[in-house]
Scaffold this motif. Sequence first.
Motif, PDB file in Angstrom:
ATOM      1  N   ASP A  53     -18.745  22.467 -80.741  1.00  0.00           N
ATOM      2  CA  ASP A  53     -19.228  23.835 -80.545  1.00  0.00           C
ATOM      3  C   ASP A  53     -20.457  24.093 -81.407  1.00  0.00           C
ATOM      4  OD1 ASP A  53     -19.618  26.512 -80.116  1.00  0.00           O
ATOM      5  OD2 ASP A  53     -17.543  27.100 -80.445  1.00  0.00           O
ATOM      6  N   PHE A  54     -21.600  24.322 -80.732  1.00  0.00           N
ATOM      7  CA  PHE A  54     -22.858  24.639 -81.423  1.00  0.00           C
ATOM      8  C   PHE A  54     -23.406  25.980 -80.949  1.00  0.00           C
ATOM      9  CE2 PHE A  54     -23.219  20.031 -82.346  1.00  0.00           C
ATOM     10  CZ  PHE A  54     -23.679  20.081 -83.653  1.00  0.00           C
ATOM     11  N   HIS A  55     -22.592  26.826 -80.382  1.00  0.00           N
ATOM     12  CA  HIS A  55     -23.141  28.064 -79.828  1.00  0.00           C
ATOM     13  C   HIS A  55     -23.738  28.957 -80.919  1.00  0.00           C
ATOM     14  CE1 HIS A  55     -20.567  31.543 -80.896  1.00  0.00           C
ATOM     15  NE2 HIS A  55     -19.523  30.738 -80.831  1.00  0.00           N
ATOM     16  N   THR A  56     -24.789  29.696 -80.543  1.00  0.00           N
ATOM     17  CA  THR A  56     -25.489  30.621 -81.435  1.00  0.00           C
ATOM     18  C   THR A  56     -26.114  29.891 -82.630  1.00  0.00           C
ATOM     19  OG1 THR A  56     -23.832  32.289 -80.796  1.00  0.00           O
ATOM     20  CG2 THR A  56     -25.352  32.875 -82.550  1.00  0.00           C
ATOM     21  N   ASN A  57     -27.059  29.018 -82.326  1.00  0.00           N
ATOM     22  CA  ASN A  57     -27.893  28.357 -83.322  1.00  0.00           C
ATOM     23  C   ASN A  57     -29.342  28.429 -82.847  1.00  0.00           C
ATOM     24  OD1 ASN A  57     -26.419  26.865 -85.709  1.00  0.00           O
ATOM     25  ND2 ASN A  57     -25.043  26.629 -83.958  1.00  0.00           N
ATOM     26  N   SER A  77     -24.273  27.277 -75.954  1.00  0.00           N
ATOM     27  CA  SER A  77     -24.817  28.540 -75.468  1.00  0.00           C
ATOM     28  C   SER A  77     -25.516  29.310 -76.593  1.00  0.00           C
ATOM     29  CB  SER A  77     -23.689  29.410 -74.882  1.00  0.00           C
ATOM     30  OG  SER A  77     -22.717  29.709 -75.870  1.00  0.00           O
ATOM     31  N   ASN A  78     -26.391  30.230 -76.180  1.00  0.00           N
ATOM     32  CA  ASN A  78     -27.136  31.070 -77.115  1.00  0.00           C
ATOM     33  C   ASN A  78     -27.963  30.228 -78.098  1.00  0.00           C
ATOM     34  OD1 ASN A  78     -28.093  33.447 -78.178  1.00  0.00           O
ATOM     35  ND2 ASN A  78     -26.312  33.830 -79.482  1.00  0.00           N
ATOM     36  N   ILE A 100     -17.989  34.370 -71.565  1.00  0.00           N
ATOM     37  CA  ILE A 100     -16.991  33.414 -71.088  1.00  0.00           C
ATOM     38  C   ILE A 100     -16.618  32.396 -72.134  1.00  0.00           C
ATOM     39  CG2 ILE A 100     -17.911  33.612 -68.760  1.00  0.00           C
ATOM     40  CD1 ILE A 100     -18.882  30.675 -69.128  1.00  0.00           C
ATOM     41  N   SER A 101     -17.341  32.355 -73.258  1.00  0.00           N
ATOM     42  CA  SER A 101     -17.085  31.312 -74.246  1.00  0.00           C
ATOM     43  C   SER A 101     -16.016  31.751 -75.218  1.00  0.00           C
ATOM     44  CB  SER A 101     -18.360  30.996 -75.021  1.00  0.00           C
ATOM     45  OG  SER A 101     -18.098  30.118 -76.076  1.00  0.00           O
ATOM     46  N   PRO A 102     -14.857  31.059 -75.270  1.00  0.00           N
ATOM     47  CA  PRO A 102     -13.745  31.510 -76.110  1.00  0.00           C
ATOM     48  C   PRO A 102     -14.073  31.567 -77.591  1.00  0.00           C
ATOM     49  CG  PRO A 102     -13.359  29.289 -75.306  1.00  0.00           C
ATOM     50  CD  PRO A 102     -14.533  29.824 -74.547  1.00  0.00           C
ATOM     51  N   ASN A 103     -14.994  30.730 -78.079  1.00  0.00           N
ATOM     52  CA  ASN A 103     -15.295  30.747 -79.501  1.00  0.00           C
ATOM     53  C   ASN A 103     -16.347  31.784 -79.880  1.00  0.00           C
ATOM     54  OD1 ASN A 103     -13.502  29.009 -80.479  1.00  0.00           O
ATOM     55  ND2 ASN A 103     -14.914  27.431 -81.108  1.00  0.00           N
ATOM     56  N   SER A 104     -17.032  32.378 -78.882  1.00  0.00           N
ATOM     57  CA  SER A 104     -18.000  33.398 -79.205  1.00  0.00           C
ATOM     58  C   SER A 104     -17.346  34.761 -79.341  1.00  0.00           C
ATOM     59  CB  SER A 104     -19.087  33.466 -78.134  1.00  0.00           C
ATOM     60  OG  SER A 104     -18.522  33.872 -76.913  1.00  0.00           O
ATOM     61  N   VAL A 105     -16.061  34.825 -79.016  1.00  0.00           N
ATOM     62  CA  VAL A 105     -15.315  36.068 -79.148  1.00  0.00           C
ATOM     63  C   VAL A 105     -13.956  35.749 -79.746  1.00  0.00           C
ATOM     64  CG1 VAL A 105     -16.450  37.297 -77.285  1.00  0.00           C
ATOM     65  CG2 VAL A 105     -14.591  35.766 -76.761  1.00  0.00           C
ATOM     66  N   ALA A 106     -13.300  36.782 -80.222  1.00  0.00           N
ATOM     67  CA  ALA A 106     -11.992  36.562 -80.853  1.00  0.00           C
ATOM     68  C   ALA A 106     -10.902  36.627 -79.810  1.00  0.00           C
ATOM     69  CB  ALA A 106     -11.758  37.632 -81.912  1.00  0.00           C
TER      70      ALA A 106
END
Length: 257
Positions: A79-83, A104-105, A240-246
Amino acid sequence: MPKRARGAQGKKITLKMAKNSMKITVDGKRRLDLSNMGIASFPKCILKLSDIEEIDLSRNMIKKIPDFINRFTKLRYLDFHTNKIERIPETICQLELLYYLDVSNNKITTDGLPLEITQLKNLRILNLGLNAVEMIPTTIGTLKELKELGLFDNRITYMPEKITKLPKLKNLNVMRNPFTTPQVPVEPIDTIDRIENLYLARKHLLCRPCLKKCIREREKWSKVKQIAELDEEPDFSGLISPNSVAKQDEASWRVNK
């Protein structure tokens, strides 16, 4: 003599810190969680933990995924989202056990997507949303195990039919792309089985587009006295990304091998 201003180097991660960030998942896998720690570069020290199976480096300031990522041969979750990543290295495609990849992001363009992605035969979830991708490689259409594909908020104008007809694809999100051709995959989006959920997230952890979306929906709902009288439900389909939200139960969104 005045001191020179130092650039944003980010937080330095030591091997001891990495070991303290290790967790055991609900299915007994070793997970390294270094998310939201102000890291600006991939910590080389974790090469000493090369037998780990899951890495979470989301919500940092990382600009590059190193070529030596292929040394984590047991990796199944990344998981590398939001970098601030601009490209996915070809070596990531050598991770034969990888089933989850979220980038993503970020700042990934079409040139930043390796054609070798076809080698990820076990990939089930791929999230490329919120990037700058203009064209999707048709090689993604060879990922026969793919179940979820996030392409929302990019610059895509054409969707290869080979991708929309993947045999196990259940969730395809291509919202907010500037499609200009008649081949836009309307039918697969409408007919895919979905489970719509409402997630809660801390405001300061949301990316700007997602935050604006949530604010708009909250304002719309606040004007209605009785929710039951509403004809329209709020649209959170971009999240849709489970790790970008709680989400409360980790086991509920994990993919069982």
